[in-house]
Motif scaffolding. Sequence first.
Motif, PDB file in Angstrom:
ATOM      1  N   LEU A 193      42.294  26.982   4.650  1.00 21.92           N
ATOM      2  CA  LEU A 193      42.404  28.250   5.484  1.00 21.92           C
ATOM      3  C   LEU A 193      42.000  27.661   6.946  1.00 21.92           C
ATOM      4  N   PRO A 194      42.576  28.467   7.980  1.00 22.98           N
ATOM      5  CA  PRO A 194      42.239  28.282   9.582  1.00 22.98           C
ATOM      6  C   PRO A 194      40.786  28.918   9.593  1.00 22.98           C
ATOM      7  N   HIS A 195      40.118  27.819  10.428  1.00 22.08           N
ATOM      8  CA  HIS A 195      38.566  28.340  10.658  1.00 22.08           C
ATOM      9  C   HIS A 195      38.387  29.662  10.980  1.00 22.08           C
ATOM     10  N   ALA A 196      38.857  30.017  12.283  1.00 20.97           N
ATOM     11  CA  ALA A 196      38.494  31.359  13.335  1.00 20.97           C
ATOM     12  C   ALA A 196      38.917  32.296  12.538  1.00 20.97           C
ATOM     13  N   GLU A 197      40.141  32.370  11.874  1.00 20.13           N
ATOM     14  CA  GLU A 197      40.685  33.451  11.319  1.00 20.13           C
ATOM     15  C   GLU A 197      40.116  33.710  10.075  1.00 20.13           C
ATOM     16  N   THR A 198      39.757  32.906   9.214  1.00 18.30           N
ATOM     17  CA  THR A 198      38.950  32.987   8.087  1.00 18.30           C
ATOM     18  C   THR A 198      37.627  33.756   8.333  1.00 18.30           C
ATOM     19  N   HIS A 199      36.681  33.161   9.399  1.00 16.24           N
ATOM     20  CA  HIS A 199      35.661  33.818   9.806  1.00 16.24           C
ATOM     21  C   HIS A 199      35.848  35.386  10.146  1.00 16.24           C
ATOM     22  N   THR A 200      36.772  35.554  10.934  1.00 14.79           N
ATOM     23  CA  THR A 200      37.336  37.045  11.209  1.00 14.79           C
ATOM     24  C   THR A 200      37.492  37.862  10.142  1.00 14.79           C
ATOM     25  N   ILE A 201      38.055  37.380   9.044  1.00 14.13           N
ATOM     26  CA  ILE A 201      38.264  38.343   7.975  1.00 14.13           C
ATOM     27  C   ILE A 201      37.212  38.493   7.018  1.00 14.13           C
ATOM     28  N   VAL A 202      36.594  37.309   6.831  1.00 13.97           N
ATOM     29  CA  VAL A 202      35.259  37.472   5.890  1.00 13.97           C
ATOM     30  C   VAL A 202      34.173  38.265   6.374  1.00 13.97           C
ATOM     31  N   LEU A 203      33.906  38.263   7.793  1.00 17.84           N
ATOM     32  CA  LEU A 203      32.693  38.989   8.356  1.00 17.84           C
ATOM     33  C   LEU A 203      32.237  40.059   7.792  1.00 17.84           C
ATOM     34  N   PRO A 204      33.005  41.165   7.904  1.00 18.83           N
ATOM     35  CA  PRO A 204      32.592  42.369   7.722  1.00 18.83           C
ATOM     36  C   PRO A 204      32.435  42.459   6.159  1.00 18.83           C
ATOM     37  N   HIS A 205      33.285  41.910   5.359  1.00 17.96           N
ATOM     38  CA  HIS A 205      32.842  42.038   3.721  1.00 17.96           C
ATOM     39  C   HIS A 205      31.479  41.199   3.318  1.00 17.96           C
ATOM     40  N   ALA A 206      31.390  40.206   4.141  1.00 20.32           N
ATOM     41  CA  ALA A 206      29.977  39.630   3.772  1.00 20.32           C
ATOM     42  C   ALA A 206      28.705  40.459   4.275  1.00 20.32           C
ATOM     43  N   LEU A 207      29.073  41.060   5.508  1.00 19.28           N
ATOM     44  CA  LEU A 207      28.016  41.847   6.013  1.00 19.28           C
ATOM     45  C   LEU A 207      27.701  43.205   5.012  1.00 19.28           C
ATOM     46  N   ALA A 208      28.742  43.528   4.641  1.00 18.25           N
ATOM     47  CA  ALA A 208      28.751  44.750   3.553  1.00 18.25           C
ATOM     48  C   ALA A 208      28.073  44.444   2.377  1.00 18.25           C
ATOM     49  N   TYR A 209      28.218  43.217   1.900  1.00 18.77           N
ATOM     50  CA  TYR A 209      27.557  42.749   0.649  1.00 18.77           C
ATOM     51  C   TYR A 209      26.124  42.639   0.954  1.00 18.77           C
ATOM     52  N   ASN A 210      25.655  42.204   2.144  1.00 15.47           N
ATOM     53  CA  ASN A 210      24.330  42.044   2.401  1.00 15.47           C
ATOM     54  C   ASN A 210      23.590  43.323   2.741  1.00 15.47           C
ATOM     55  N   ALA A 211      24.218  44.263   3.311  1.00 13.10           N
ATOM     56  CA  ALA A 211      23.775  45.630   4.039  1.00 13.10           C
ATOM     57  C   ALA A 211      22.465  45.971   3.265  1.00 13.10           C
ATOM     58  N   PRO A 212      22.614  46.425   1.902  1.00 10.16           N
ATOM     59  CA  PRO A 212      21.401  46.895   1.295  1.00 10.16           C
ATOM     60  C   PRO A 212      20.175  46.116   1.493  1.00 10.16           C
ATOM     61  N   ALA A 213      20.395  44.991   1.746  1.00  9.50           N
ATOM     62  CA  ALA A 213      18.905  44.075   1.691  1.00  9.50           C
ATOM     63  C   ALA A 213      18.419  43.835   3.117  1.00  9.50           C
TER      64      ALA A 213
ATOM     65  N   GLY B 232      31.430  49.746  12.855  1.00  5.27           N
ATOM     66  CA  GLY B 232      31.639  49.186  14.193  1.00  5.27           C
ATOM     67  C   GLY B 232      32.464  47.699  14.172  1.00  5.27           C
ATOM     68  N   LEU B 233      32.211  47.015  13.125  1.00  7.98           N
ATOM     69  CA  LEU B 233      32.981  45.660  12.909  1.00  7.98           C
ATOM     70  C   LEU B 233      34.227  45.991  12.647  1.00  7.98           C
ATOM     71  N   ASN B 234      34.663  46.832  11.584  1.00  6.37           N
ATOM     72  CA  ASN B 234      35.820  47.222  11.319  1.00  6.37           C
ATOM     73  C   ASN B 234      36.695  47.845  12.533  1.00  6.37           C
ATOM     74  N   LEU B 235      36.121  48.619  13.585  1.00  6.56           N
ATOM     75  CA  LEU B 235      36.746  49.129  14.437  1.00  6.56           C
ATOM     76  C   LEU B 235      37.207  47.967  15.392  1.00  6.56           C
ATOM     77  N   LEU B 236      36.280  47.150  15.672  1.00  3.32           N
ATOM     78  CA  LEU B 236      36.390  46.228  16.562  1.00  3.32           C
ATOM     79  C   LEU B 236      37.328  45.252  16.279  1.00  3.32           C
ATOM     80  N   LEU B 237      37.549  44.837  15.033  1.00  5.59           N
ATOM     81  CA  LEU B 237      38.651  44.128  14.495  1.00  5.59           C
ATOM     82  C   LEU B 237      40.076  45.062  14.581  1.00  5.59           C
ATOM     83  N   GLU B 238      40.044  46.019  14.344  1.00  8.91           N
ATOM     84  CA  GLU B 238      41.328  47.000  14.315  1.00  8.91           C
ATOM     85  C   GLU B 238      41.668  47.067  15.929  1.00  8.91           C
ATOM     86  N   ARG B 239      41.101  46.857  16.965  1.00  9.23           N
ATOM     87  CA  ARG B 239      41.035  46.906  18.225  1.00  9.23           C
ATOM     88  C   ARG B 239      41.823  45.689  18.613  1.00  9.23           C
ATOM     89  N   LEU B 240      41.039  44.549  18.319  1.00  9.43           N
ATOM     90  CA  LEU B 240      41.696  43.383  18.536  1.00  9.43           C
ATOM     91  C   LEU B 240      42.981  42.957  18.020  1.00  9.43           C
TER      92      LEU B 240
END
Length: 357
Positions: free
Chosen positions: A251-271, A293-301
Amino acid sequence: MASFEYNGNPSRVIFGSGTLSTLAAELARLKVHTPLFLSTPEQQGSILELAKSLGAAADHVFSEATMHTPIHITEKALGVVNAFGVDSFVSLGGGSTIGLGKALSVRTGKPHICIPTTYAGSEMTPILGETVDGLKTTRRDLAILPTTVIYDIDLTLTLPAMMSATSGVNAIAHSVEALYAANKNPIVSVLALEGIRSLARSLPALVSLPSDIDARKDALYGAWLCGFCLGSVDMALHHKLCHTLGGSFNLPHAETHTIVLPHALAYNAPAIPEAMRKLAEVLPDSDGDAIKGLNLLLERLGVKRALKDFGLKEEDVAKAAEIALSKPYPNPRPLEKASIQELIRRAWAGDNARADL
């Protein structure tokens, strides 16, 4: 304040507009005369022009750099090094080209000058990710760190809007994980927040007007800081998932980071409540919620949000989770297989991230 350890990576950075013109003087400062010029096939014209301007022959250009630094490309480039008495490397481009320069430099001990044209941040890290037989592994060594980085804002002006957006979010990901790395420290955290703030402010402006020189300057500055953060502390779940998806599923590097970031953050959020609070402060219109904030940023982009759009199949989700969990990076929340698989499924489907994993 808790006790901490801080180790600064030695870096030489030249930053500004028109700084590409300093390359000849930088080669002279390093006392090298026969560089191998590196690029991807897409930037072959630019690297040939640069080599020609310095009097280099066309056979001192290698333009086959590709995503995830596959070992067979590195070995092919080493053949050129040995054939032509190369004494240094000049990489022009993004993470793919800079990764190849790192792979060659660490194997030969020769200087490496990076000229980034995206916001990947690889140029500021002593980290090398390489792919062998479909598996991407990373290693960290100060010998991998490029010798000099030349940031020329002018070279980013033609970077397409969507590539600017995903490259910039990739950089943001470096700083987000630095806020909760196993070996985090307050110095890197300050730099991480400043990098995120600069990119979150500038990226929407770039999407609207790619030629905005002030926004380009802020984005490149932010990417520099985010790359520095990635190179200064450990990585965690987000980078492990992206390395798995990129190396094993191409999978393409930057696009994969863009998609995964908010989900990985959501997983770690409680800790990581303190990191979430600080992150929300630097994300526009987050209302105190970093995931929002991250979801909104990706939506704006206007970036794509689904891994399936880049070729990941639904049946690959379970396999990706298995690979990622086989050799995990340190992470603030223990890794639970079912939740990690659901995280990847949501990223595959293009769901908005939410803190219920």
